[in-house]
Each structure stands twice: as C-alpha cells, then as structure tokens.
Design an enzyme around this catalytic site. Sequence first.
Site, PDB file in Angstrom:
ATOM      1  N   THR A  12       0.293  79.115  36.492  1.00  0.00           N
ATOM      2  CA  THR A  12       0.876  78.498  37.685  1.00  0.00           C
ATOM      3  C   THR A  12       0.793  79.437  38.883  1.00  0.00           C
ATOM      4  OG1 THR A  12       2.309  77.114  36.365  1.00  0.00           O
ATOM      5  CG2 THR A  12       3.041  77.516  38.610  1.00  0.00           C
ATOM      6  N   SER A  50      -2.370  78.697  30.712  1.00  0.00           N
ATOM      7  CA  SER A  50      -2.204  79.529  29.519  1.00  0.00           C
ATOM      8  C   SER A  50      -2.188  78.748  28.198  1.00  0.00           C
ATOM      9  CB  SER A  50      -1.009  80.469  29.653  1.00  0.00           C
ATOM     10  OG  SER A  50       0.205  79.827  29.462  1.00  0.00           O
ATOM     11  N   THR A  81       2.724  81.181  32.144  1.00  0.00           N
ATOM     12  CA  THR A  81       3.947  81.583  31.443  1.00  0.00           C
ATOM     13  C   THR A  81       4.058  80.988  30.033  1.00  0.00           C
ATOM     14  OG1 THR A  81       5.143  79.743  32.454  1.00  0.00           O
ATOM     15  CG2 THR A  81       5.236  81.876  33.591  1.00  0.00           C
ATOM     16  N   ASP A  82       3.325  79.895  29.767  1.00  0.00           N
ATOM     17  CA  ASP A  82       3.525  79.210  28.474  1.00  0.00           C
ATOM     18  C   ASP A  82       3.187  80.106  27.284  1.00  0.00           C
ATOM     19  OD1 ASP A  82       4.289  77.012  29.935  1.00  0.00           O
ATOM     20  OD2 ASP A  82       2.462  75.859  29.585  1.00  0.00           O
TER      21      ASP A  82
HETATM   22  N1  LIG Z   1       4.428  78.520  34.737  1.00  0.00           N
HETATM   23  C1  LIG Z   1       3.241  78.454  34.133  1.00  0.00           C
HETATM   24  O1  LIG Z   1       2.423  79.314  34.328  1.00  0.00           O
HETATM   25  C2  LIG Z   1       3.026  77.312  33.177  1.00  0.00           C
HETATM   26  C3  LIG Z   1       1.584  76.876  33.005  1.00  0.00           C
HETATM   27  N2  LIG Z   1       1.544  75.664  32.229  1.00  0.00           N
HETATM   28  C4  LIG Z   1       0.759  77.927  32.266  1.00  0.00           C
HETATM   29  O2  LIG Z   1       1.251  78.524  31.337  1.00  0.00           O
HETATM   30  O3  LIG Z   1      -0.382  78.122  32.589  1.00  0.00           O
END
Ligand SMILES: NC(=O)C[C@H](N)C(=O)O
Length: 318
Positions: A12, A50, A81-82
């Site tokens: 993100t 991710s 973050t995932d």
């Molecule tokens: N906040 C994020 O980065 C979530 C995103 N879906 C990822 O992990 O790429």
Amino acid sequence: MPRLALINTGGTIASRPDPGGAGLTPQTPPQLQGLPDVDVTTFQPFTLPSPHVTPQHMHALRALIEREAQHFDGVVVTHGTDTLEETAFFLHLTLGTHTPVVLTGSMRHAEELSWDGPGNLLDAAQVALHPATQGRGPLAVFGGDVFDARTVTKVHTTAVDAFGGYPGPIGRIDHGPHGAELRYFARPETRPVFGPDTITARVEILYAYAGWQGEGFAEAAARAQGLVIAALGTGNLPPELLPLIQESPVPVVIATRTHAGPVLPVYGYAGGGATLVRAGAVPASFLNAHKARLLLMILLSLGAGRDEIARVFRDGAF
Ligand SMILES: NC(=O)C[C@H](N)C(=O)O
C-alpha cells in the site's frame, strides 16, 4: 553523509487507485522525505502487493541485501503489510549482514488524507541509521514502534496502528524538540544465521477448529515435506488428529491459533499437547504458524532431520 539503501517492493505504501481497475494497486514507490543529509540509493527488486510475495521473493531480497548492504550504513525495505512479518522473519533467519535492516509500509495510500507512508518511512530510515540499531537483526517499524521480527504481527486490518504482537515493541522512535529520539527496551542478541541456497521444501499450514476430524491432513502430508498446525490453546487438537500425527510421513510442527503465549505440552487427553509431542510433533515455541512454517521450510531446505528440527524449535535457536 550517511548512506541509506531504500529497497521498495510494493504494498500500500506504493499503491494508488488503479484508473479503470477494481481498486488499489502498487504503482509508485515512496520517496524518503525529511532527511536531506542522507545519501539515498533506491532499489526495486519487484513491485508486488504483499499477498503475491512468496518465499522465493524473500530469498531474492535476502540475496540483494547480502550483496549491497556492505556499501550502506542502513537498509530500509518498504513492503506490503499483509505479509511483512513473514519477510521480516525470513530475513531475520537468513541475513548475515551487520548493516541494520528495517522494514516498514503503510496502511493508507498516498491519495488519502491519513497517508501514513512518509512518517513510517522517515522513522524506518532514522532507526536504520541509528547506532543503537547495530547488531539487532531485521526490525519492523510502524507508527513509531520498533518490533523484533520474531514477534511482530499484523493485529488490525485497517487501523494505522496495525502492528503488535506479544510481548510488544522492543523500541520506540519519537520526534522531540531535538529531533528523532530512539530508545530500545532490550539489548541486542546474537542469533544463528541459516543459509539455504534455495528454498526447496514445501510446507503447508492446517488450521484447527472445534470438531476438526483431520480433513485435509492426509492430502497435505502427501504433497508437502512438512506441516504446521495452528492448533488450539497451548497446542491441543481433537482426538482424531492423534493417530494422523503418529503416522505422519512428514514432520509436524504445532503452533497455536491463540494470539499470544507459547505452545506447551501439558495436556494428556487424546490430542492434548503432551500426547502430540509423544507422537513426534514439535512445539513451535512462541512462533505463530506462518513464521513456524518459514523456519521449518528453511530447516528442511538445509536437509535437517526431525531431531535437528525439534532441537531448533525447542531451544528457541532462531
Ligand atoms: N497495507 C498494505 O500494504 C496491505 C496490502 N494489501 C499489501 O500487503 O500489499
């Protein structure tokens, strides 16, 4: 001038709404703001959300860091973050470099008013370049909290304060009148470095629930070289799992689906943790199931047998 390697991998923190698409996609890597006196070199090994990151990407990232880190005073990896905690733990297990490595990301994208990317990136860079970070292995920085790769976990799907994990942060960065102030609450520890040439082993995770009779176990054991079960409480399972584990052709590691605390083989009823360990299962210590999977994959890829696997998990040698 301090030298920083900024390795952008997507997530993100690099995302925006996709014009004509279904939603957000990674497109534009973030830029470090607020540190004009730092010499930043950018790398872009891949640009992925991710959930698309695999252990092979982690392995490639590790190779890039091993090659480049010697030329820098600190390394920051931006990541979705995932699965950030999985990449952080993979790097924790496999990186031999002494250059500090810090992972960060964002929960909001660049077109939102609450965009948390620039602050997290600035914090991560300052943590990576700080002398007190030396010798700590890869860390994750989010919302000013500094986390150990072994315990950090995503605890909220949308909140900006999305990372936690028992027993909590090992440090904190804040910005006072005299600039960034970083404090650690624990001393650096030495850790072993595992160096598989490739990640060849397949390890699958099964998730336990009330009334599970072992559905999926035999199929998973037939196609994988190892299994991890996110078990109940201190590492217990319904009675139907005991004979399956006893006869499993592959090593079985028992983690817990509970969000904090160790796996402890205390119960002696059929399927209780003590009976699973007697049947050959290996308790995952404090690691969650997806981190236990990475450790098991790495050990199997190095050719470790059941005794060596049990020793590493038992001694917390990671
Ligand atoms: N906040 C994020 O980065 C979530 C995103 N879906 C990822 O992990 O790429």
